[in-house]
Write an enzyme that holds these catalytic residues in place. Structure first.
Site, PDB file in Angstrom:
ATOM      1  N   CYS A   1       0.827  -1.215   0.000  1.00 27.75           N
ATOM      2  CA  CYS A   1       0.000   0.000   0.000  1.00 27.75           C
ATOM      3  C   CYS A   1       0.859   1.262   0.000  1.00 27.75           C
ATOM      4  O   CYS A   1       1.588   1.505  -0.950  1.00 27.75           O
ATOM      5  CB  CYS A   1      -0.996  -0.037   1.165  1.00 27.75           C
ATOM      6  SG  CYS A   1      -2.312   1.185   1.003  1.00 27.75           S
TER       7      CYS A   1
ATOM      8  N   HIS B   1      -4.005  -4.974   0.131  1.00 29.78           N
ATOM      9  CA  HIS B   1      -3.513  -5.479   1.418  1.00 29.78           C
ATOM     10  C   HIS B   1      -3.617  -7.003   1.444  1.00 29.78           C
ATOM     11  O   HIS B   1      -4.689  -7.532   1.743  1.00 29.78           O
ATOM     12  CB  HIS B   1      -4.336  -4.882   2.562  1.00 29.78           C
ATOM     13  CG  HIS B   1      -4.064  -3.446   2.790  1.00 29.78           C
ATOM     14  ND1 HIS B   1      -3.094  -3.006   3.650  1.00 29.78           N
ATOM     15  CD2 HIS B   1      -4.603  -2.344   2.239  1.00 29.78           C
ATOM     16  CE1 HIS B   1      -3.052  -1.683   3.643  1.00 29.78           C
ATOM     17  NE2 HIS B   1      -3.966  -1.258   2.784  1.00 29.78           N
TER      18      HIS B   1
ATOM     19  N   GLU C   1      -2.608  -8.957   3.625  1.00 30.33           N
ATOM     20  CA  GLU C   1      -2.893  -9.414   4.995  1.00 30.33           C
ATOM     21  C   GLU C   1      -4.377  -9.304   5.339  1.00 30.33           C
ATOM     22  O   GLU C   1      -4.816  -9.810   6.357  1.00 30.33           O
ATOM     23  CB  GLU C   1      -2.045  -8.618   5.996  1.00 30.33           C
ATOM     24  CG  GLU C   1      -2.486  -7.189   6.278  1.00 30.33           C
ATOM     25  CD  GLU C   1      -2.080  -6.156   5.221  1.00 30.33           C
ATOM     26  OE1 GLU C   1      -1.644  -6.552   4.121  1.00 30.33           O
ATOM     27  OE2 GLU C   1      -2.222  -4.951   5.504  1.00 30.33           O
TER      28      GLU C   1
END
Lengths: 258, 218
Positions: free
Chosen positions: B86, B196, B198
């Site tokens: 990001c 993202h 994650e």
């Protein structure tokens, strides 16, 4: 190829336990927010919203542990709301693993708090949660007012003006709940959602009133919401998230299929 | 022992990244050590480095410069697999137009641009900014980090600024929001994502698992 509309199940928790009843038949402990969140994630939820309704300090301390536990097992965005009143509260929740925090009453009491929060942590993690109630009489132009404390306290703030102001202060997203519809299962307040969605550039999460899958579709197509939040229809397994997505996809809505 | 350093320069939530990496490490039954740190020695001792970032670029770059993180990242980029996420990816570029213009690290050629206040889809429908939610990523190049990730998988995005580069050879994934935009860049031992991983459930965890096993070659 387009951005998917999001489905967000909402968990209300008190002292680390899911309340308002979750009735999964095949879940070991329906009161355990970690187990419930994991279940929703596996079922295809696009995000999880976790609302802490604990009134006490100890309850909030428990929430931090719960958020930590959820964040260690659930790898979709997690929003935590309820009792977020200071930059320190936000930091604690983000450190515990929340991706966003939802600010409600504290924003009404001190709008500058939202500005400070967005500056410190970035708009991407600041959700302003708005509880609105229609105050215009029949025949009058539609008008909604902000209420706090679960809809009990009027503020005399015009909801649409308030939302625009919160976005100007740095809110990255608006969680918009119709107090008229919440718990009624009669569908979202579509006019409220559409007016809000057209007033600001940030995403709107429609909340309050979902009873059927068509309500979710209406929220997106007519209410122009970017995401739909629901609790009881999923908690009581009236519908699965998979069913909701299939129904929405069949009506031309872009969804994430897992 | 597979040592992963997540570079912490004080900007926001790095715990999600660390927790996701620990999770996939456990799934691999690997002996994983994840440190969240700005300590140059610890990062130098890591096998792999993650360079995350959230928030406004001016604040991020101010902290990166204050803590000399640019040098730390540059050193890591010389020798080991690096994953930028990001704003971490945006910080690698030449310049961002956010906050009235901010010079970035210039480790990759390209600019970071605003989506604009009147973004439209192909049929003229209004698009919200930030670009927030799950969008499809088309893999424009093969890469070890895409292994077992189906093409056009959805990943979670949240950003108002996007990367633009003239060097199309760096682009390894694209998404569409108003126009085709960069979703992932790859250059030797560096992989960078606008989304993202994650927070992107199965697809994201698969990418992270690939990163844990990546030797930095393509």
């Amino acid at each position: 190829m387009a951005l998917a509309k999001r489905i967000i199940p909402c968990l209300d928790c008190d002292h680390g336990r899911v309340v308002k009843g979750v009735k999964f038949v095949d879940i070991r402990d329906a009161g355990d927010p970690v187990e419930v969140a994991k279940r929703y994630c596996d079922a295809g939820a696009d995000e999880i919203t976790f609302l802490d309704i604990s009134a006490s300090h100890e309850g909030r301390a428990t929430t931090i542990h719960t958020v930590q536990a959820i964040a260690g097992q659930v790898f979709i965005p997690l929003t935590v709301g309820g009792g977020i009143r200071s930059l320190e509260d936000i930091r604690s929740m983000l450190n515990a693993g929340a991706d966003k925090v939802a600010i409600n009453t504290a924003a009404v009491e001190n709008p500058e708090f939202v500005r400070a929060a967005a500056q410190r942590f970035g708009s991407q993690c600041i959700v302003v949660s708005v509880d609105a109630k229609q105050v215009s009489a029949q025949g009058e132009p539609l008008k909604w007012e902000i209420f706090t404390h679960g809809g009990r306290n009027p503020t005399s703030l015009d909801a649409i003006e308030w939302i625009a102001r919160m976005v100007a202060y740095g809110a990255g997203e608006i969680l918009l709940t119709s107090m008229d519809r919440d718990g009624t299962k009669t569908g979202f307040d579509l006019a409220l959602n559409k007016t809000a969605s057209n007033a600001v550039q940030v995403p709107i999460i429609a909340s309050g009133g979902v009873g059927t899958l068509q309500h979710l579709v209406d929220g997106i197509l007519e209410g122009e919401a970017d995401a739909v939040l629901a609790a009881s229809i999923f908690h009581f397994q009236e519908f699965t998230i998979g069913q909701a997505k299939t129904y929405m996809a069949e009506r031309g809505i872009e969804v994430r299929v897992t | 022992m597979n040592k992963i350093a997540v570079i912490d320069y004080g900007m926001g939530n790095l715990h999600s990244v660390a927790k996701a990496v620990e999770y996939v490490g456990r799934e691999l039954s690997e002996d994983i050590d994840v440190v969240v740190t700005a300590d140059a020695a610890k990062i130098a001792a890591a096998d792999r480095v993650i360079f995350p970032g959230v928030g406004a670029i001016r604040d991020c770059m101010a902290e990166i410069n204050r803590l000399n993180v640019g040098q730390i990242v540059a050193d890591a980029m010389k020798s080991k697999p690096v994953l930028a996420i990001c704003v971490g990816m945006q910080a690698l570029m030449t310049r961002s137009e956010e906050n009235d213009g901010v010079d970035c690290l210039d480790f990759m050629p390209g600019d970071v641009r605003y989506f604009g206040s009147d973004l439209r889809d192909e049929s003229g429908g209004r698009l919200k900014v930030p670009h927030m939610g799950w969008n499809q990523v088309k893999q424009t190049g093969s890469h070890p980090l895409w292994r077992d990730v189906p093409d056009n998988s959805r990943f979670y995005f949240v950003h108002s600024y996007y990367v633009q580069t003239e060097n199309q050879e760096l682009v390894t994934g694209v998404t569409n929001y108003g126009a085709e935009i960069v979703a992932a860049l790859a250059d030797d031992n560096i992989f960078a994502t606008q989304f993202h991983p994650e927070k992107s459930q199965t697809a994201g965890l698969t990418l992270l698992r690939n990163f844990l096993q990546w030797d930095g070659t393509t």
